[in-house]
Design an enzyme around this catalytic site. Sequence first.
Site, PDB file in Angstrom:
ATOM      1  N   HIS A 199       1.926  -9.661  -3.956  1.00 25.13           N
ATOM      2  CA  HIS A 199       0.923  -8.644  -4.271  1.00 25.13           C
ATOM      3  C   HIS A 199       1.251  -8.132  -5.682  1.00 25.13           C
ATOM      4  O   HIS A 199       2.422  -8.114  -6.076  1.00 25.13           O
ATOM      5  CB  HIS A 199       1.099  -7.528  -3.232  1.00 25.13           C
ATOM      6  CG  HIS A 199       0.067  -6.456  -3.257  1.00 25.13           C
ATOM      7  ND1 HIS A 199       0.087  -5.427  -4.160  1.00 25.13           N
ATOM      8  CD2 HIS A 199      -1.005  -6.217  -2.457  1.00 25.13           C
ATOM      9  CE1 HIS A 199      -0.918  -4.612  -3.921  1.00 25.13           C
ATOM     10  NE2 HIS A 199      -1.609  -5.066  -2.897  1.00 25.13           N
TER      11      HIS A 199
ATOM     12  N   ASP B  46       9.374  -6.793  -0.235  1.00 23.94           N
ATOM     13  CA  ASP B  46       8.152  -6.017  -0.118  1.00 23.94           C
ATOM     14  C   ASP B  46       7.729  -6.104   1.350  1.00 23.94           C
ATOM     15  O   ASP B  46       7.150  -7.097   1.789  1.00 23.94           O
ATOM     16  CB  ASP B  46       7.086  -6.619  -1.046  1.00 23.94           C
ATOM     17  CG  ASP B  46       5.717  -6.022  -0.789  1.00 23.94           C
ATOM     18  OD1 ASP B  46       5.608  -5.124   0.066  1.00 23.94           O
ATOM     19  OD2 ASP B  46       4.749  -6.470  -1.438  1.00 23.94           O
TER      20      ASP B  46
ATOM     21  N   GLN C 119       3.495  -5.359   4.587  1.00 22.21           N
ATOM     22  CA  GLN C 119       2.748  -5.932   5.711  1.00 22.21           C
ATOM     23  C   GLN C 119       3.642  -6.105   6.943  1.00 22.21           C
ATOM     24  O   GLN C 119       3.270  -5.753   8.055  1.00 22.21           O
ATOM     25  CB  GLN C 119       2.156  -7.293   5.333  1.00 22.21           C
ATOM     26  CG  GLN C 119       1.064  -7.236   4.274  1.00 22.21           C
ATOM     27  CD  GLN C 119      -0.184  -6.499   4.742  1.00 22.21           C
ATOM     28  OE1 GLN C 119      -0.457  -6.392   5.929  1.00 22.21           O
ATOM     29  NE2 GLN C 119      -0.933  -5.966   3.799  1.00 22.21           N
TER      30      GLN C 119
ATOM     31  N   LYS D  20      -0.053   1.742   6.257  1.00 25.97           N
ATOM     32  CA  LYS D  20      -0.367   0.450   6.885  1.00 25.97           C
ATOM     33  C   LYS D  20       0.189   0.377   8.301  1.00 25.97           C
ATOM     34  O   LYS D  20       0.061  -0.634   8.978  1.00 25.97           O
ATOM     35  CB  LYS D  20       0.208  -0.696   6.046  1.00 25.97           C
ATOM     36  CG  LYS D  20      -0.491  -0.867   4.701  1.00 25.97           C
ATOM     37  CD  LYS D  20      -0.095  -2.153   4.064  1.00 25.97           C
ATOM     38  CE  LYS D  20      -0.408  -2.205   2.595  1.00 25.97           C
ATOM     39  NZ  LYS D  20      -1.833  -2.406   2.302  1.00 25.97           N
TER      40      LYS D  20
ATOM     41  N   CYS E 281      -5.522  -8.054  -4.671  1.00 21.54           N
ATOM     42  CA  CYS E 281      -4.386  -7.683  -5.546  1.00 21.54           C
ATOM     43  C   CYS E 281      -3.403  -8.839  -5.673  1.00 21.54           C
ATOM     44  O   CYS E 281      -2.176  -8.633  -5.725  1.00 21.54           O
ATOM     45  CB  CYS E 281      -3.659  -6.433  -5.052  1.00 21.54           C
ATOM     46  SG  CYS E 281      -4.691  -4.992  -4.998  1.00 21.54           S
TER      47      CYS E 281
HETATM   48  C1  PLP Z   1       2.064  -7.255   0.656  1.00 22.77           C
HETATM   49  C2  PLP Z   1       1.724  -5.933   0.045  1.00 22.77           C
HETATM   50  N1  PLP Z   1       2.593  -5.375  -0.792  1.00 22.77           N
HETATM   51  C3  PLP Z   1       2.363  -4.185  -1.358  1.00 22.77           C
HETATM   52  C4  PLP Z   1       1.201  -3.506  -1.125  1.00 22.77           C
HETATM   53  C5  PLP Z   1       0.987  -2.203  -1.801  1.00 22.77           C
HETATM   54  O1  PLP Z   1       0.956  -1.168  -0.882  1.00 22.77           O
HETATM   55  P1  PLP Z   1       0.557   0.287  -1.376  1.00 22.77           P
HETATM   56  O2  PLP Z   1      -0.819   0.172  -1.948  1.00 22.77           O
HETATM   57  O3  PLP Z   1       0.611   1.109  -0.156  1.00 22.77           O
HETATM   58  O4  PLP Z   1       1.547   0.677  -2.411  1.00 22.77           O
HETATM   59  C6  PLP Z   1       0.241  -4.054  -0.274  1.00 22.77           C
HETATM   60  C7  PLP Z   1      -1.034  -3.371  -0.020  1.00 22.77           C
HETATM   61  O5  PLP Z   1      -2.022  -3.966   0.309  1.00 22.77           O
HETATM   62  C8  PLP Z   1       0.516  -5.296   0.335  1.00 22.77           C
HETATM   63  O6  PLP Z   1      -0.352  -5.870   1.172  1.00 22.77           O
END
Ligand code: PLP
Length: 408
Positions: free
Chosen positions: A122, A199, A202, A225, A366
Amino acid sequence: MLDPNKIKKQFPIFKREINNHSLVYLDSASTSQKPQAVINSLVNYYKNTNANIHRSIYKLSEEATSAYENVRSQTAKFINAKSSREIIFTRNATESINMVAQTWGKLNIKPNDEIIVSILEHHSNLVPWQQLCKEKNAKLKIIPLTKNYSIDLKNYKKLLSKKTKLVAITGESNVLGTRPPLKEIIKLAHGKNAITIVDGAQMVAHSHVDVQDLDCDFFAFSSHKMLGPTGVGILYGKENLFKKMPPFLFGGDMIKTVSKYDAQWNDIPWKFEAGTPNIADVIAFGEALNFLTRTGLKNINEHNKKLLKYAIEEFSKYKEVKLFYAKDSAQSSTSILSFSIKNIHPHDIAQIFDTEGVEIRSGHHCCEPLMDYLKVPALARISFYLYNTFEDIDLAEKALKKTLKIFK
Ligand SMILES: Cc1ncc(COP(=O)(O)O)c(C=O)c1O
């Protein structure tokens, strides 16, 4: 076994109608819906407890401080951190990752060092490392995928070297659902004395995470999430690393003492929580953790898997539809299914689904480099959570048929 119909009743949003249809929410990978218990916690905090924390000795403030700090301990327990000192509250997973880049990264990355990410990342686990590499004249290396959309471990091993200082990897792709073999990736990185950040945005929503077992150095995720409110992110980090890292932001609460021209930093974790934090939302996040614990992450994961299997079976009946999901059993998706339809833009697909009350995500998710890698401009995506039913998928299929008919 989990009963999604019973669970659904605990989420007031499902009383809503969208375009004269009952809401079918298939975008939990973007943000989950919130149970009544989380909403009650927010209201209860503002009605009965509201006070600033860590700075006053009166009853309200003590109650708020203790509720906030209890959620820190609860979060530590949820991911099996050694201590609550290893949990920092931020605004979201993005801020958690940026905090590592701006503190650990600025201190430790030198010219010609290398950072490894995967093509799945992402933007929030890619752009901070791109920027850090530019600033420090370091090199960014990218792990590709196998033809089944798994992390290519052979290639990863080739990318690793003495120059590798950091490996930043997703726990689960928000596009393909790929779940990289984290333990192996982390062990190999440690073999080169590199540190690792996962990260977990998810994966943590529906898999049991044990940061000690994974042995990752940092783990970032977001409350929103996983049934909690927006505005709360979490950064787990090993205590020895947090202790050596400089603060991220400066101001109130993160200091021990301040003189006219200098300041001493507070102990961890508060050194990294400058200013008044998101008290109400952190406390409500505790209710989200309770909900997930009560329901059982194993049950949630099993449920998602069944839904995904069914959705794949149903959607693959249509020759115009191309499915994108991680297929190797070791790294397979459990709750995310992306798809494209020949000659129909994903935004059009999502719009038609919306006319049927079925809310799905469309766009680059993203993950622009991943879209290029997959040779698509964008994708449509359905994602499941504990409140989704087989009927939701039938309704999504009905919306799919309508889409195909309109664009015939
Ligand atoms: C795999 C992953 N990493 C990071 C993020 C970023 O999360 P946040 O927008 O809550 O910072 C997302 C959000 O969709 C995501 O799906």
